[in-house]
Enzyme design. Structure first.
Site, mmCIF file in Angstrom:
data_model
loop_
_atom_site.group_PDB
_atom_site.id
_atom_site.type_symbol
_atom_site.label_atom_id
_atom_site.label_comp_id
_atom_site.label_asym_id
_atom_site.label_seq_id
_atom_site.Cartn_x
_atom_site.Cartn_y
_atom_site.Cartn_z
ATOM 1 N N ASP A 68 2.817 -7.518 6.107
ATOM 2 C CA ASP A 68 3.281 -6.153 5.832
ATOM 3 C C ASP A 68 2.408 -5.581 4.721
ATOM 4 O O ASP A 68 2.321 -6.146 3.630
ATOM 5 C CB ASP A 68 4.755 -6.195 5.403
ATOM 6 N N ALA A 97 3.158 -2.389 0.297
ATOM 7 C CA ALA A 97 2.953 -2.264 -1.155
ATOM 8 C C ALA A 97 1.612 -2.825 -1.621
ATOM 9 O O ALA A 97 1.406 -3.010 -2.817
ATOM 10 C CB ALA A 97 4.088 -2.945 -1.907
ATOM 11 N N ALA A 98 0.701 -3.064 -0.695
ATOM 12 C CA ALA A 98 -0.576 -3.679 -1.074
ATOM 13 C C ALA A 98 -1.357 -2.803 -2.044
ATOM 14 O O ALA A 98 -1.870 -3.269 -3.067
ATOM 15 C CB ALA A 98 -1.403 -3.967 0.169
ATOM 16 N N GLY A 99 -1.467 -1.517 -1.723
ATOM 17 C CA GLY A 99 -2.217 -0.611 -2.595
ATOM 18 C C GLY A 99 -1.589 -0.465 -3.964
ATOM 19 O O GLY A 99 -2.292 -0.397 -4.978
ATOM 20 N N ASP A 100 -0.258 -0.444 -4.016
ATOM 21 C CA ASP A 100 0.436 -0.318 -5.298
ATOM 22 C C ASP A 100 0.276 -1.581 -6.139
ATOM 23 O O ASP A 100 0.155 -1.504 -7.370
ATOM 24 C CB ASP A 100 1.919 -0.012 -5.068
ATOM 25 N N GLY A 146 8.827 3.805 -3.422
ATOM 26 C CA GLY A 146 8.198 4.943 -4.088
ATOM 27 C C GLY A 146 6.946 4.441 -4.772
ATOM 28 O O GLY A 146 6.958 3.362 -5.392
ATOM 29 N N LYS A 147 5.849 5.173 -4.670
ATOM 30 C CA LYS A 147 4.607 4.679 -5.259
ATOM 31 C C LYS A 147 4.735 4.496 -6.762
ATOM 32 O O LYS A 147 4.184 3.546 -7.322
ATOM 33 C CB LYS A 147 3.441 5.607 -4.921
ATOM 34 N N ASN A 168 11.717 5.973 -4.663
ATOM 35 C CA ASN A 168 12.294 6.190 -3.337
ATOM 36 C C ASN A 168 13.040 4.961 -2.847
ATOM 37 O O ASN A 168 12.628 3.824 -3.117
ATOM 38 C CB ASN A 168 11.194 6.485 -2.300
ATOM 39 N N ASP A 188 13.488 2.750 0.228
ATOM 40 C CA ASP A 188 12.709 2.479 1.436
ATOM 41 C C ASP A 188 13.637 2.047 2.565
ATOM 42 O O ASP A 188 14.326 1.020 2.461
ATOM 43 C CB ASP A 188 11.692 1.370 1.185
ATOM 44 N N SER A 243 7.800 -7.949 -2.268
ATOM 45 C CA SER A 243 6.593 -8.682 -1.866
ATOM 46 C C SER A 243 5.583 -8.824 -2.998
ATOM 47 O O SER A 243 4.626 -9.595 -2.888
ATOM 48 C CB SER A 243 5.926 -7.969 -0.683
#
Length: 324
Positions: A268, A271-274, A48-49, A20, A22, A314
């Site tokens: 921010d 994108a921490a989880g990714d 995009g994940k 995606n 962003d 990031s």
């Protein structure tokens, strides 16, 4: 700087998922219904994940001055539109060291877009997705996984659910280990969990998929019971990310623990989880896997990510984690 990749038999991670553009707006607070606010800033970036997790795997397995050579080969499989956003996404993935040969162009549908609002006072975000080309990935494409088989497949739920389920079936048949990050969460048939090596969910996803409430998951004493729901369906390693509280993990062999998060500046969380998923995946393919060590390393990588703005920009490079 090295420009020629060396020949090797490195492990391969295949990320099958969303790509995606962003469109991120930074604001002091979220507007109320019918309210218009002036934003502080706006940025277009790659996300995009699927793309973020491929980028995380790539950047965390190599250095910024030698993107051609890393400790693993990272392949992205997905689709983009034949438009400017699609070109941006592929350029950024290549710049991170991702193999994009598995990404298809579609002429009749646009690249997926994520509209992201980041509230700077709390560092929380809200995201709206327009799937676009991501939904062109069909189950029939994945009835059999192409050879050579990867060491690990990473999946999310930003492509059609039926396609994800077909990939899971093919992976079981062909004995390929899978890491599933079911986001955004929708209820899945129990067959999705059969033989699943790694399940990574956040609090909201854990609640939707387990039947427990978010309030239950806020109770540390109930986390093992939540994980056992997924073990009962067939998932071997279950990880529940808890934001500032840390990460709870449980393995089907009985090992479990809550790894507390360190206090760090939050800029921010997009994108921490990714980043967590990417770092954890790299630990899986190293050999001699320790879930406790993998979670701690993945936590450290995610902590680096939340200190910067943006999604893929990031995510840290391998060299940025050496001091941790």
């Amino acid at each position: 700087m090295s420009t020629k990749p060396r020949a090797s038999t490195l492990p391969v991670i295949a990320v099958i998922g969303s790509l995606n553009a962003d469109l991120t707006t930074y604001t002091s607070r979220m507007p109320n219904g019918g309210e218009t606010l002036h934003a502080n800033s706006f940025k277009v970036g790659s996300g995009g994940k699927g793309g973020n997790q491929a980028c995380a795997c790539a950047k965390l397995s190599r250095t910024s001055d030698d993107v051609q050579n890393g400790s693993a080969i990272i392949k992205m499989i997905g689709a983009v539109g034949n438009d400017a956003h699609g070109q941006l996404l592929l350029q950024d993935l290549q710049a991170s060291g991702v193999d994009i040969s598995g990404v298809a162009f579609t002429d009749n549908v646009e690249t997926g877009v994520a509209v992201i609002l980041v509230e700077e006072t709390t560092s929380e975000n809200r995201i709206l997705l327009s799937a676009g080309a991501n939904y062109s990935l069909s189950p029939i494409q994945f009835q059999t996984l192409p050879l050579p088989l990867p060491s690990l497949i990473i999946l999310q739920l930003e492509i059609p659910v039926l396609t994800t389920l077909e990939i899971l079936r093919a992976a079981r048949t062909q004995n390929v280990e899978v890491l599933l990050n079911p986001a955004p969460a929708v209820e899945l048939p129990e067959e999705a969990y059969i033989g699943l090596a790694h399940l990574v969910v956040n609090e909201t996803e854990a609640a939707i998929l387990s039947g427990y409430s978010v309030k239950d998951i806020e109770d540390e004493g109930k986390l093992l019971a939540v994980a056992k729901v997924f073990h009962g369906r067939g998932a071997k390693n279950v990880l529940i990310t808890l934001g500032g509280r840390g990460v709870f993990y449980s393995s089907s062999n009985g090992e479990h623990d809550l790894i507390k998060a360190r206090k760090v500046e939050v800029v921010d969380t997009t994108a921490a989880g990714d980043t967590f998923v990417g770092a954890y995946a790299l630990e899986i393919i190293k050999g001699g896997f320790s879930i406790n060590t993998a979670v701690r390393i993945a936590n450290a990588a995610a902590e680096k990510t939340i200190g910067k703005r943006g999604a893929q920009t990031s995510i840290p490079w391998a060299s940025e984690l050496e001091s941790i």
